[in-house]
Motif scaffolding. Sequence first.
Motif, PDB file in Angstrom:
ATOM      1  N   VAL A 114      99.711 -99.012 108.410  1.00 56.28           N
ATOM      2  CA  VAL A 114      99.792 -99.746 107.382  1.00 56.28           C
ATOM      3  C   VAL A 114      98.505 -99.957 106.394  1.00 56.28           C
ATOM      4  CG1 VAL A 114      98.945-101.745 108.966  1.00 56.28           C
ATOM      5  CG2 VAL A 114     100.152-102.238 106.728  1.00 56.28           C
ATOM      6  N   ILE A 115      98.721 -99.930 105.144  1.00 55.00           N
ATOM      7  CA  ILE A 115      97.442-100.242 104.407  1.00 55.00           C
ATOM      8  C   ILE A 115      97.943-101.345 103.240  1.00 55.00           C
ATOM      9  CG2 ILE A 115      96.745 -97.973 104.479  1.00 55.00           C
ATOM     10  CD1 ILE A 115      97.929 -97.260 101.748  1.00 55.00           C
ATOM     11  N   LEU A 116      96.853-102.100 102.799  1.00 54.78           N
ATOM     12  CA  LEU A 116      97.002-103.009 101.877  1.00 54.78           C
ATOM     13  C   LEU A 116      96.207-102.714 100.536  1.00 54.78           C
ATOM     14  CD1 LEU A 116      97.593-107.041 102.322  1.00 54.78           C
ATOM     15  CD2 LEU A 116      96.364-105.983 100.284  1.00 54.78           C
ATOM     16  N   PRO A 117      96.673-101.943  99.672  1.00 59.42           N
ATOM     17  CA  PRO A 117      95.953-101.952  98.236  1.00 59.42           C
ATOM     18  C   PRO A 117      95.887-103.140  97.430  1.00 59.42           C
ATOM     19  CG  PRO A 117      97.634-100.143  98.559  1.00 59.42           C
ATOM     20  CD  PRO A 117      97.805-101.403  99.610  1.00 59.42           C
ATOM     21  N   GLU A 118      94.574-103.516  97.312  1.00 62.12           N
ATOM     22  CA  GLU A 118      94.303-104.741  96.375  1.00 62.12           C
ATOM     23  C   GLU A 118      93.911-103.996  95.104  1.00 62.12           C
ATOM     24  OE1 GLU A 118      94.499-107.833  96.927  1.00 62.12           O
ATOM     25  OE2 GLU A 118      93.729-108.323  99.027  1.00 62.12           O
ATOM     26  N   ILE A 119      95.072-104.002  94.316  1.00 61.07           N
ATOM     27  CA  ILE A 119      94.978-103.281  92.949  1.00 61.07           C
ATOM     28  C   ILE A 119      93.840-103.460  91.888  1.00 61.07           C
ATOM     29  CG2 ILE A 119      97.366-102.186  93.423  1.00 61.07           C
ATOM     30  CD1 ILE A 119      98.313-103.707  91.355  1.00 61.07           C
ATOM     31  N   GLY A 120      93.397-104.583  92.116  1.00 62.54           N
ATOM     32  CA  GLY A 120      92.372-105.081  91.152  1.00 62.54           C
ATOM     33  C   GLY A 120      92.236-106.418  91.283  1.00 62.54           C
ATOM     34  N   PHE A 121      91.120-107.326  90.565  1.00 68.57           N
ATOM     35  CA  PHE A 121      91.002-108.642  90.435  1.00 68.57           C
ATOM     36  C   PHE A 121      91.527-109.167  89.172  1.00 68.57           C
ATOM     37  CE2 PHE A 121      88.026-107.212  93.583  1.00 68.57           C
ATOM     38  CZ  PHE A 121      87.864-108.493  94.562  1.00 68.57           C
ATOM     39  N   MET A 122      92.670-110.134  89.327  1.00 68.14           N
ATOM     40  CA  MET A 122      93.339-110.859  88.482  1.00 68.14           C
ATOM     41  C   MET A 122      92.440-111.989  87.813  1.00 68.14           C
ATOM     42  SD  MET A 122      97.278-110.819  89.800  1.00 68.14           S
ATOM     43  CE  MET A 122      97.944-111.177  88.084  1.00 68.14           C
ATOM     44  N   THR A 123      91.527-112.301  88.635  1.00 72.10           N
ATOM     45  CA  THR A 123      90.371-113.415  88.152  1.00 72.10           C
ATOM     46  C   THR A 123      89.336-112.691  87.281  1.00 72.10           C
ATOM     47  OG1 THR A 123      89.423-112.919  90.252  1.00 72.10           O
ATOM     48  CG2 THR A 123      91.076-114.917  90.153  1.00 72.10           C
ATOM     49  N   ASN A 124      89.243-111.614  87.059  1.00 70.04           N
ATOM     50  CA  ASN A 124      88.426-110.884  86.298  1.00 70.04           C
ATOM     51  C   ASN A 124      89.277-110.364  84.912  1.00 70.04           C
ATOM     52  OD1 ASN A 124      87.484-108.206  84.965  1.00 70.04           O
ATOM     53  ND2 ASN A 124      85.739-108.749  86.269  1.00 70.04           N
ATOM     54  N   PRO A 125      88.652-111.291  83.941  1.00 66.91           N
ATOM     55  CA  PRO A 125      89.470-111.070  82.642  1.00 66.91           C
ATOM     56  C   PRO A 125      89.853-109.930  82.010  1.00 66.91           C
ATOM     57  CG  PRO A 125      87.889-112.778  82.338  1.00 66.91           C
ATOM     58  CD  PRO A 125      87.621-112.114  83.648  1.00 66.91           C
TER      59      PRO A 125
ATOM     60  N   ASP B  34      95.546 -93.920 112.043  1.00 62.26           N
ATOM     61  CA  ASP B  34      96.351 -93.316 110.736  1.00 62.26           C
ATOM     62  C   ASP B  34      96.295 -94.209 109.564  1.00 62.26           C
ATOM     63  OD1 ASP B  34      97.416 -90.918 111.810  1.00 62.26           O
ATOM     64  OD2 ASP B  34      99.115 -91.888 112.822  1.00 62.26           O
ATOM     65  N   SER B  35      96.162 -95.716 109.814  1.00 56.93           N
ATOM     66  CA  SER B  35      96.032 -96.631 108.801  1.00 56.93           C
ATOM     67  C   SER B  35      94.692 -96.088 107.839  1.00 56.93           C
ATOM     68  CB  SER B  35      95.925 -97.996 109.385  1.00 56.93           C
ATOM     69  OG  SER B  35      97.093 -98.368 110.053  1.00 56.93           O
ATOM     70  N   TYR B  36      93.675 -95.829 108.905  1.00 56.73           N
ATOM     71  CA  TYR B  36      92.333 -95.696 108.218  1.00 56.73           C
ATOM     72  C   TYR B  36      92.329 -94.245 107.360  1.00 56.73           C
ATOM     73  CZ  TYR B  36      87.451 -94.583 107.487  1.00 56.73           C
ATOM     74  OH  TYR B  36      86.336 -94.113 107.183  1.00 56.73           O
ATOM     75  N   ARG B  37      93.201 -93.170 107.998  1.00 55.08           N
ATOM     76  CA  ARG B  37      93.079 -91.969 107.493  1.00 55.08           C
ATOM     77  C   ARG B  37      93.979 -92.069 106.192  1.00 55.08           C
ATOM     78  NH1 ARG B  37      92.225 -87.106 109.537  1.00 55.08           N
ATOM     79  NH2 ARG B  37      92.313 -88.014 111.632  1.00 55.08           N
ATOM     80  N   ALA B  38      95.082 -92.723 106.032  1.00 55.15           N
ATOM     81  CA  ALA B  38      95.935 -92.975 104.783  1.00 55.15           C
ATOM     82  C   ALA B  38      94.935 -93.765 103.630  1.00 55.15           C
ATOM     83  CB  ALA B  38      97.264 -93.781 105.175  1.00 55.15           C
ATOM     84  N   ALA B  39      94.325 -94.749 104.199  1.00 52.67           N
ATOM     85  CA  ALA B  39      93.349 -95.413 103.214  1.00 52.67           C
ATOM     86  C   ALA B  39      92.393 -94.417 102.413  1.00 52.67           C
ATOM     87  CB  ALA B  39      92.746 -96.607 104.056  1.00 52.67           C
TER      88      ALA B  39
END
Length: 304
Positions: A258-269, A219-224
């Motif tokens: 459970v899913i963990l969205p990494e919404i973007g890289f804050m280290t990329n200006p 289910d985690s994979y499906r949601a992702a």
Amino acid sequence: MKAWSIIAVLITCIVSFFLLRIDSQSEQGILNTISMEKSEASNGKDGNNLINTKEEQHVEIRSSEELAEEKSEVVTTSPLPPADIETAAESFIIVIDPGHQAKANIEQEPIGPGAKETKYKVSGGTTGAVTKHPEYVLTLEASNLLKSYLENRGFQVILTRTSHDVNISNRERAEIANKNDADLFVRIHADGSESPETSGFSILIPAKENAYTAPVYEDSYRAARMVLTHISKEIPLHQNGIFFRHDMTGFNWSKVPVILPEIGFMTNPEEDKKLSDDVYLANLMELLASGIEEYAIFKQKQKN
């Protein structure tokens, strides 16, 4: 002069060891990109092999062919009558966890039930390269937007925190989802990398072979996958967009998908500035809400 040189070398070694120790304890963040960037380097792209192979073992990178084969098994939803969509939302509980908090807690906790291996209870997160925006501030802003969009669609939504001045470990955050019998646990984070060129949206989920999370893997994979389908329409993905982890406390204690969205890289200006743009962030969270809604509808159809 020789004595000073020896002292300087010793200090450098001690500092390097300390920094690597802190990184190795991170729940996510910079360490998420280790194997990803190693893959980029091997393909002739910009990227660095960041740290040791021990951490690389915690990140599973699957080929495009493997993901395509698995993706074919993910059944997408067909349109439902408004009444059925409303029913799906009303009976669907979502727990959103805004990642990190104002102060890290470096006390240790087991990475899973009965585990001997431990990690920091909650790490400090990353910081915007340009905006200097702390990750814990961004994740709460994003989570509040996501909560609003989901509630407007009729969903029941619970936040693990509503302020920065809290002390909630990753295990405790997962247990909030468990106690509320959540249908989906969404852990909002932003990524970081030693390479400022690394960018893109991605989602972390429990690894398939992880004994702690085997019951919630599918289910985690499906949601992702459903979320990524919506996100990728407008937002660039980081590599294949999905990465599998077996060392994350917030996954291993979760008894719900459970899913963990990494919404973007804050280290990329450039991406850092986008994430601090109200319009961009709102659109990103609305796309995320659409993916979650599709998953809820799919689960409703399964019940029927």
